[in-house]
Scaffold this active site. Structure first.
Site, PDB file in Angstrom:
ATOM      1  N   GLU A 167       0.808  -1.228   0.000  1.00 61.91           N
ATOM      2  CA  GLU A 167       0.000   0.000   0.000  1.00 61.91           C
ATOM      3  C   GLU A 167       0.840   1.277   0.000  1.00 61.91           C
ATOM      4  O   GLU A 167       0.664   2.154   0.848  1.00 61.91           O
ATOM      5  CB  GLU A 167      -0.969  -0.028   1.192  1.00 61.91           C
ATOM      6  CG  GLU A 167      -1.918  -1.213   1.139  1.00 61.91           C
ATOM      7  CD  GLU A 167      -2.821  -1.331   2.356  1.00 61.91           C
ATOM      8  OE1 GLU A 167      -2.783  -0.427   3.226  1.00 61.91           O
ATOM      9  OE2 GLU A 167      -3.564  -2.321   2.457  1.00 61.91           O
ATOM     10  N   GLU A 272      -6.222 -10.806  -1.069  1.00 59.48           N
ATOM     11  CA  GLU A 272      -7.003 -10.588   0.151  1.00 59.48           C
ATOM     12  C   GLU A 272      -8.496 -10.556  -0.167  1.00 59.48           C
ATOM     13  O   GLU A 272      -9.233  -9.683   0.285  1.00 59.48           O
ATOM     14  CB  GLU A 272      -6.568  -9.286   0.844  1.00 59.48           C
ATOM     15  CG  GLU A 272      -5.081  -9.233   1.162  1.00 59.48           C
ATOM     16  CD  GLU A 272      -4.664  -7.969   1.891  1.00 59.48           C
ATOM     17  OE1 GLU A 272      -5.537  -7.284   2.475  1.00 59.48           O
ATOM     18  OE2 GLU A 272      -3.451  -7.653   1.882  1.00 59.48           O
TER      19      GLU A 272
END
Length: 382
Positions: A167, A272
């Site tokens: 991220e 995810e």
């Protein structure tokens, strides 16, 4: 004596019903003895994230379920910097070691998550050693290198792949303004990949992020991946987190990003995956970990169970997602759900704390849901 038309039709219908019932029973038997990892073995790995609670309690029911159903596991939290290396000179190895033993004992592909992230870090990571002010560039580089070399080195040959950086890109804004960027600049990404590769040249190294269906974000990631490949930075894959909702993003948006990353020269990992079925309001459709939206009953409409129609919609959503993944089986290495059963999903508390959510393939009693059966049926229908 010739068979009457009515008798012939009746017997034909009975035979068709028996055939359908036999097929249904065969599917049920297959689901009882064959996990998703085996069903998709010729396509891509099927994984799940293993929680700290499961590792701490050694929950036999959950561990047996994971061993039967999946071919890959991810460390949900136990390998994050703040968990495994909470302060300088202190390492917490018990839970990561348990996960490594579990994966090795069952011949499972293990993904280490994550080496460098702006969140869930050690409290003193960005502080100067003296305790006053922000850490210097050189000191942060030393901390980062020592962390990566120690963690990757301990599990060399046992962890198959690492989310090296997590991220680091904002929505349509380029690099995230994190302490990593502010102190080190974008160089911290390639440093991380080089150090991890030096320690374990056999490990596959990934960049991982959410909202990768966003065209602007996806283009930015693909551009730096191409640049890394051109300059010899050892990056092997892009992780698309895929925290999705029932109606968004569209399959076309996800497909465009899969093609974009594959064309950049790396394999795609769906890292995810979960499907949020609950209603939201502005600010709640995000995977930014710092986001919080206040609780209200309207945002938690099904605390006692998901209505049948919503179960069907969830199953259809998982089916269309896996149809897409199968279409790109040559470009996708792994599909991992972020948790195994609904009782342990982070979506019960994010971004609205206290909700009852249903985003995974197994229910709160660890039983397969309609979504599971839809995913399995794609491989059993032939």
């Amino acid at each position: 004596m010739p068979m009457s038309r009515r008798r012939f039709c009746t017997q034909s219908m009975a035979a068709l019903s028996l055939a359908a019932l036999s097929k249904k029973r065969a599917l049920a038997e297959a689901l009882g003895s064959t996990g998703l990892g085996d069903l998709y073995r010729g396509d891509f790995l099927i994984g799940t994230a293993v929680s700290n609670r499961t590792l701490e309690t050694q929950d036999r029911g959950m561990l047996d379920l994971i061993a039967r159903e999946f071919s890959a596991v991810t460390a949900e939290n136990c390998m994050k910097w703040g968990q495994v290396h909470p302060e300088a000179g202190r390492w917490e190895w018990e839970l990561p070691d348990r996960l490594v033993r579990f994966a090795s004992g069952h011949g499972m592909y293990l993904l280490g998550h994550t080496l460098v992230w702006h969140s869930q870090t050690a409290r003193d990571l960005f502080q100067a050693p003296s305790g006053g002010g922000r850490i210097s560039r050189d000191d942060l580089l030393r901390k980062m290198e020592e962390h990566i070399r120690t963690l990757v080195g301990r599990y060399k040959g046992k962890v198959a792949a690492w989310d090296v950086v997590n991220e680091a890109v904002d929505e349509d804004k380029g690099w995230r303004r994190s302490p990593w960027l502010e102190i080190l600049g974008p160089e911290f990404l390639e440093r991380g990949f080089h150090w991890a590769h030096e320690v374990d040249p056999a490990a596959r190294l990934l960049y991982n992020d959410y909202n990768m269906h966003n065209p602007g974000k996806a283009r930015f990631v693909a551009e730096f991946v191409r640049d890394f490949k051109k300059r010899g930075v050892p990056i092997h894959g892009v992780g698309m987190q895929a925290h999705v909702m029932l109606d968004s993003p569209t399959i076309a948006e996800l497909e465009a990003s899969i093609r974009l990353f594959a064309d950049a020269g790396v394999q795609v990992h769906i890292t995810e995956l979960d499907v949020d079925v609950l209603p939201g309001r502005e600010g709640s459709a995000t995977s930014e970990i710092s986001t919080r939206v206040g609780y209200s009953a309207e945002l938690n409409p099904w605390p006692d169970g998901l209505p049948a129609e919503m179960e069907r919609r969830l199953a259809r959503r998982y089916e269309e997602l896996f149809r897409l993944f199968l279409k790109y089986r040559d470009r996708i290495d792994r599909v991992t759900t972020w948790g195994t059963s609904d009782d342990e999903t982070w979506k019960n508390n994010f971004p609205v704390p206290g909700r009852t959510n249903y985003p995974l393939l197994f229910d709160r009693k660890k039983q397969p849901k309609g979504a599971y059966r839809a995913v399995a049926a794609l491989k059993n229908s032939g």
